[in-house]
Design a protein around this motif. Sequence first.
Motif, PDB file in Angstrom:
ATOM      1  N   ARG A  47       0.835  -1.190   0.000  1.00 45.93           N
ATOM      2  CA  ARG A  47       0.000   0.000   0.000  1.00 45.93           C
ATOM      3  C   ARG A  47       0.880   1.254   0.000  1.00 45.93           C
ATOM      4  NH1 ARG A  47      -3.496  -1.413   3.593  1.00 45.93           N
ATOM      5  NH2 ARG A  47      -5.448  -1.350   2.435  1.00 45.93           N
ATOM      6  N   ASN A  48       2.008   1.195   0.687  1.00 48.39           N
ATOM      7  CA  ASN A  48       2.929   2.334   0.798  1.00 48.39           C
ATOM      8  C   ASN A  48       4.330   1.879   0.398  1.00 48.39           C
ATOM      9  OD1 ASN A  48       0.923   4.165   2.129  1.00 48.39           O
ATOM     10  ND2 ASN A  48       1.051   2.628   3.743  1.00 48.39           N
ATOM     11  N   PRO A  49       4.616   1.786  -0.899  1.00 46.50           N
ATOM     12  CA  PRO A  49       5.877   1.187  -1.360  1.00 46.50           C
ATOM     13  C   PRO A  49       7.122   1.976  -0.969  1.00 46.50           C
ATOM     14  CG  PRO A  49       4.652   2.145  -3.199  1.00 46.50           C
ATOM     15  CD  PRO A  49       3.734   2.160  -2.030  1.00 46.50           C
ATOM     16  N   ILE A  50       7.032   3.315  -0.864  1.00 45.97           N
ATOM     17  CA  ILE A  50       8.214   4.096  -0.487  1.00 45.97           C
ATOM     18  C   ILE A  50       8.585   3.805   0.963  1.00 45.97           C
ATOM     19  CG2 ILE A  50       9.108   6.421  -0.131  1.00 45.97           C
ATOM     20  CD1 ILE A  50       7.457   7.344  -2.486  1.00 45.97           C
ATOM     21  N   VAL A  51       7.586   3.805   1.847  1.00 48.67           N
ATOM     22  CA  VAL A  51       7.829   3.489   3.255  1.00 48.67           C
ATOM     23  C   VAL A  51       8.400   2.084   3.390  1.00 48.67           C
ATOM     24  CG1 VAL A  51       6.760   3.208   5.513  1.00 48.67           C
ATOM     25  CG2 VAL A  51       6.006   5.054   4.016  1.00 48.67           C
ATOM     26  N   ALA A  52       7.834   1.145   2.654  1.00 52.21           N
ATOM     27  CA  ALA A  52       8.312  -0.235   2.706  1.00 52.21           C
ATOM     28  C   ALA A  52       9.748  -0.339   2.216  1.00 52.21           C
ATOM     29  CB  ALA A  52       7.397  -1.129   1.878  1.00 52.21           C
ATOM     30  N   ASP A  53      10.090   0.426   1.189  1.00 53.92           N
ATOM     31  CA  ASP A  53      11.445   0.366   0.640  1.00 53.92           C
ATOM     32  C   ASP A  53      12.468   0.882   1.643  1.00 53.92           C
ATOM     33  OD1 ASP A  53      13.350   0.113  -1.725  1.00 53.92           O
ATOM     34  OD2 ASP A  53      13.566   2.242  -1.243  1.00 53.92           O
ATOM     35  N   VAL A  54      12.151   1.979   2.323  1.00 55.04           N
ATOM     36  CA  VAL A  54      13.089   2.524   3.311  1.00 55.04           C
ATOM     37  C   VAL A  54      13.275   1.539   4.462  1.00 55.04           C
ATOM     38  CG1 VAL A  54      13.505   4.392   4.949  1.00 55.04           C
ATOM     39  CG2 VAL A  54      12.541   4.904   2.698  1.00 55.04           C
ATOM     40  N   MET A  55      12.180   0.955   4.940  1.00 49.98           N
ATOM     41  CA  MET A  55      12.288  -0.050   6.002  1.00 49.98           C
ATOM     42  C   MET A  55      13.077  -1.263   5.519  1.00 49.98           C
ATOM     43  SD  MET A  55      10.911   0.844   8.867  1.00 49.98           S
ATOM     44  CE  MET A  55       9.546   1.597   9.758  1.00 49.98           C
ATOM     45  N   GLY A  56      12.869  -1.648   4.274  1.00 50.91           N
ATOM     46  CA  GLY A  56      13.597  -2.790   3.726  1.00 50.91           C
ATOM     47  C   GLY A  56      15.078  -2.527   3.603  1.00 50.91           C
ATOM     48  N   ARG A  57      15.470  -1.289   3.280  1.00 45.60           N
ATOM     49  CA  ARG A  57      16.886  -0.944   3.186  1.00 45.60           C
ATOM     50  C   ARG A  57      17.596  -1.116   4.525  1.00 45.60           C
ATOM     51  NH1 ARG A  57      18.357   2.354  -1.370  1.00 45.60           N
ATOM     52  NH2 ARG A  57      16.560   2.775  -2.721  1.00 45.60           N
ATOM     53  N   MET A  58      16.845  -0.922   5.605  1.00 42.41           N
ATOM     54  CA  MET A  58      17.420  -1.076   6.946  1.00 42.41           C
ATOM     55  C   MET A  58      17.199  -2.483   7.494  1.00 42.41           C
ATOM     56  SD  MET A  58      16.545   2.606   8.713  1.00 42.41           S
ATOM     57  CE  MET A  58      14.796   2.607   8.276  1.00 42.41           C
ATOM     58  N   ASP A  59      16.714  -3.370   6.649  1.00 38.37           N
ATOM     59  CA  ASP A  59      16.482  -4.763   7.039  1.00 38.37           C
ATOM     60  C   ASP A  59      15.502  -4.867   8.209  1.00 38.37           C
ATOM     61  OD1 ASP A  59      16.834  -7.495   6.656  1.00 38.37           O
ATOM     62  OD2 ASP A  59      18.400  -7.631   8.175  1.00 38.37           O
ATOM     63  N   LEU A  60      14.514  -3.986   8.199  1.00 38.93           N
ATOM     64  CA  LEU A  60      13.476  -4.022   9.228  1.00 38.93           C
ATOM     65  C   LEU A  60      12.224  -4.746   8.764  1.00 38.93           C
ATOM     66  CD1 LEU A  60      13.760  -0.459  10.806  1.00 38.93           C
ATOM     67  CD2 LEU A  60      14.007  -2.648  11.995  1.00 38.93           C
ATOM     68  N   MET A  61      12.189  -5.143   7.512  1.00 37.54           N
ATOM     69  CA  MET A  61      11.038  -5.891   7.025  1.00 37.54           C
ATOM     70  C   MET A  61      11.444  -6.731   5.835  1.00 37.54           C
ATOM     71  SD  MET A  61       8.656  -3.181   4.932  1.00 37.54           S
ATOM     72  CE  MET A  61       7.564  -4.524   4.421  1.00 37.54           C
ATOM     73  N   GLU A  62      10.627  -7.752   5.559  1.00 40.65           N
ATOM     74  CA  GLU A  62      10.854  -8.619   4.418  1.00 40.65           C
ATOM     75  C   GLU A  62      10.378  -7.932   3.150  1.00 40.65           C
ATOM     76  OE1 GLU A  62      12.230 -11.899   4.127  1.00 40.65           O
ATOM     77  OE2 GLU A  62      13.072 -11.129   5.967  1.00 40.65           O
ATOM     78  N   ARG A  63      11.094  -8.127   2.062  1.00 37.11           N
ATOM     79  CA  ARG A  63      10.717  -7.510   0.789  1.00 37.11           C
ATOM     80  C   ARG A  63      10.024  -8.488  -0.147  1.00 37.11           C
ATOM     81  NH1 ARG A  63      15.450  -3.420  -1.335  1.00 37.11           N
ATOM     82  NH2 ARG A  63      15.666  -2.175   0.542  1.00 37.11           N
ATOM     83  N   ARG A  64       9.822  -9.713   0.300  1.00 33.00           N
ATOM     84  CA  ARG A  64       9.327 -10.732  -0.632  1.00 33.00           C
ATOM     85  C   ARG A  64       7.923 -11.221  -0.272  1.00 33.00           C
ATOM     86  NH1 ARG A  64      14.312 -12.159   0.992  1.00 33.00           N
ATOM     87  NH2 ARG A  64      13.480 -13.849   2.260  1.00 33.00           N
ATOM     88  N   GLY A  65       7.178 -10.461   0.510  1.00 32.01           N
ATOM     89  CA  GLY A  65       5.824 -10.871   0.841  1.00 32.01           C
ATOM     90  C   GLY A  65       5.766 -12.043   1.802  1.00 32.01           C
ATOM     91  N   SER A  66       6.827 -12.196   2.633  1.00 30.53           N
ATOM     92  CA  SER A  66       6.864 -13.334   3.546  1.00 30.53           C
ATOM     93  C   SER A  66       6.830 -12.906   5.002  1.00 30.53           C
ATOM     94  CB  SER A  66       8.127 -14.171   3.279  1.00 30.53           C
ATOM     95  OG  SER A  66       9.295 -13.375   3.424  1.00 30.53           O
ATOM     96  N   GLY A  67       6.389 -11.677   5.262  1.00 32.22           N
ATOM     97  CA  GLY A  67       6.381 -11.174   6.628  1.00 32.22           C
ATOM     98  C   GLY A  67       5.505 -11.985   7.560  1.00 32.22           C
ATOM     99  N   LEU A  68       4.300 -12.332   7.127  1.00 29.16           N
ATOM    100  CA  LEU A  68       3.392 -13.106   7.973  1.00 29.16           C
ATOM    101  C   LEU A  68       3.935 -14.513   8.205  1.00 29.16           C
ATOM    102  CD1 LEU A  68      -0.118 -12.039   6.608  1.00 29.16           C
ATOM    103  CD2 LEU A  68       1.367 -10.913   8.270  1.00 29.16           C
ATOM    104  N   MET A  69       4.559 -15.068   7.181  1.00 32.59           N
ATOM    105  CA  MET A  69       5.176 -16.382   7.335  1.00 32.59           C
ATOM    106  C   MET A  69       6.304 -16.327   8.365  1.00 32.59           C
ATOM    107  SD  MET A  69       7.063 -18.748   4.439  1.00 32.59           S
ATOM    108  CE  MET A  69       5.654 -18.631   3.332  1.00 32.59           C
ATOM    109  N   MET A  70       7.062 -15.222   8.363  1.00 28.41           N
ATOM    110  CA  MET A  70       8.148 -15.083   9.324  1.00 28.41           C
ATOM    111  C   MET A  70       7.612 -14.976  10.745  1.00 28.41           C
ATOM    112  SD  MET A  70      11.215 -12.269   9.537  1.00 28.41           S
ATOM    113  CE  MET A  70      12.175 -13.152   8.302  1.00 28.41           C
ATOM    114  N   ILE A  71       6.472 -14.298  10.925  1.00 30.32           N
ATOM    115  CA  ILE A  71       5.862 -14.208  12.251  1.00 30.32           C
ATOM    116  C   ILE A  71       5.551 -15.610  12.775  1.00 30.32           C
ATOM    117  CG2 ILE A  71       3.801 -13.439  13.499  1.00 30.32           C
ATOM    118  CD1 ILE A  71       3.752 -10.987  11.682  1.00 30.32           C
TER     119      ILE A  71
END
Length: 543
Positions: free
Chosen positions: A360-384
């Motif tokens: 929904r918010n790709p820029i926010v997701a990209d910045v978080m992904g650069r800092m390795d704070l979130m998954e970039r491959r749609g596997s966040g729920l699986m990781m939980i």
Amino acid sequence: MDVAALDDEIERIVACEQELRAAVNAIVADLEGWGRMVCGNLLAETSGREFKQAVERSKPKSWLKTVSAFANTYGGQIVFGVTDDIHEPVGIADPQAEVEFIARMIHGRIDPVPRYSIEVDAGHGVQLVVLEVQSDQNTPHYYVADGRREVFVRNGDRSETASRERLMELVLMGVNDTWDARDSGIPVERGSFTHLCSTFYQRTFRDMDDADPASFGLVTRDGSRLTNAGALFADKGLMRHSRVFATRWEGNSKGGIVETEEYSADLLGLLEFAERFIRTYNHKRWIKRPTDRIEFCCYSERAITEALVNALVHRSYLELGSEVHIDVYDDRLEIISPGEMCKGSLPEDVAVTRMESVRRNPIVADVMGRMDLMERRGSGLMMICEATAAERSYKPEFKPQFKSERGFFSVILPNMRYGEDEATDPVTDPVTRQAAQQVTLPVETENSQVEGLTPQVAQQVTQQVTQQVNSLLSVLLQGEGSLREIMGRLGLRDRNTVMWNYLNPAIESGFIERTIPDKPNSRLQKYRLTELGRRMIGLGNEA
């Protein structure tokens, strides 16, 4: 060949033909039964499939709104010729005429016309008409009739009118834009990225340079104003409705409030505040072994971080006045964010299914992904799910739950230590029994030695106890006391600190006991020293 032999051969052929015909009929019956089973059971009505007994010509909106909803969300099928209630295939009498009518209605009442296909399926003993609607980026797809233009979206197995916020998201998607990329109207001079820069360096070991805010999409192209994403990451929380409400509830429902906090900050600040609040209630205990120790916690810290990042990054910011909610109950933790999944639906088993990554918010997701704070491959729920399952406290009933409905997305993490005090029997519980076999509790003897332990180990045990538990044992020498009375004697104000750092370790060690052991949560509950606790006080004084 004589006449008798010929008659015998004809009779044999006829018998074989009858057997073959009977076998064919049996196969046909099995196929028809299998077809009914597939339509009736396996092909249940879901978020991506809907059954209609007939093509309602007098009320085409009854199924055209589903065409609009499928096109605006994640696509789907409408199967005509199947009963709505028990999903029994009854067929369509004139499928070709209905195919032409369906196509005519879609072209006349859905704007813009979505991509679709219509097929006649005769594989279930009857003829069914299957309408397949695909989603696309030309949103929103309106239902147009009687001078009105309506937009529908899919919510579970229902087609509902899109909310104002959902409609705005569809409009932005239709022009290849997102909310976080739009101009916030805030001049660049009013914002700074001190917190972002420091966190970026801590996690990447690289300094952000002057060009990074623009390349990350945090400022507009002319460099004069912040984008909405930039306002979210800027210091001091420039986006007013970017907030987190955190509450610790008493019991398992929203009744009495133990503690509540409201946080307003930049995104990284909100993440830190939220983690700190949950950490207060993520109580841990350890069992020491000869070479290491086993840790038991209520919630996986990695799962908590992933769930919080998911809530802050993927939430809808179009709903003014909304915020992320953290609700901590005795038996669970819930993290609720505004906006259901913008595309796709939750799979049956999130733990083993990688979902399509739609942001929904790709820029926010990209910045978080650069800092390795979130998954970039749609596997966040699986990781939980994976992080939770990796905990020592995990059992199958503690599997995380997810909900996407009614304008909100929820992550529910069961408390893996809920009811532990009541349920754990020191004799029968395998973990406690194993620990008991490895550690001998100190018992004072006539020589002031500790039976079962060397003097050096006894001194170490005493030093560990005196840090927090011994102070509790000392104040209980004055007599039994309630939690409030004990807090007063210790000079402490936080009930959770006293409960989990003082009382629980002392109870687990057998140094104190409850006056009402059968009702641990009784309002009349008090605590008193055991004989072992009195001995430990004497041992500590001698040491």
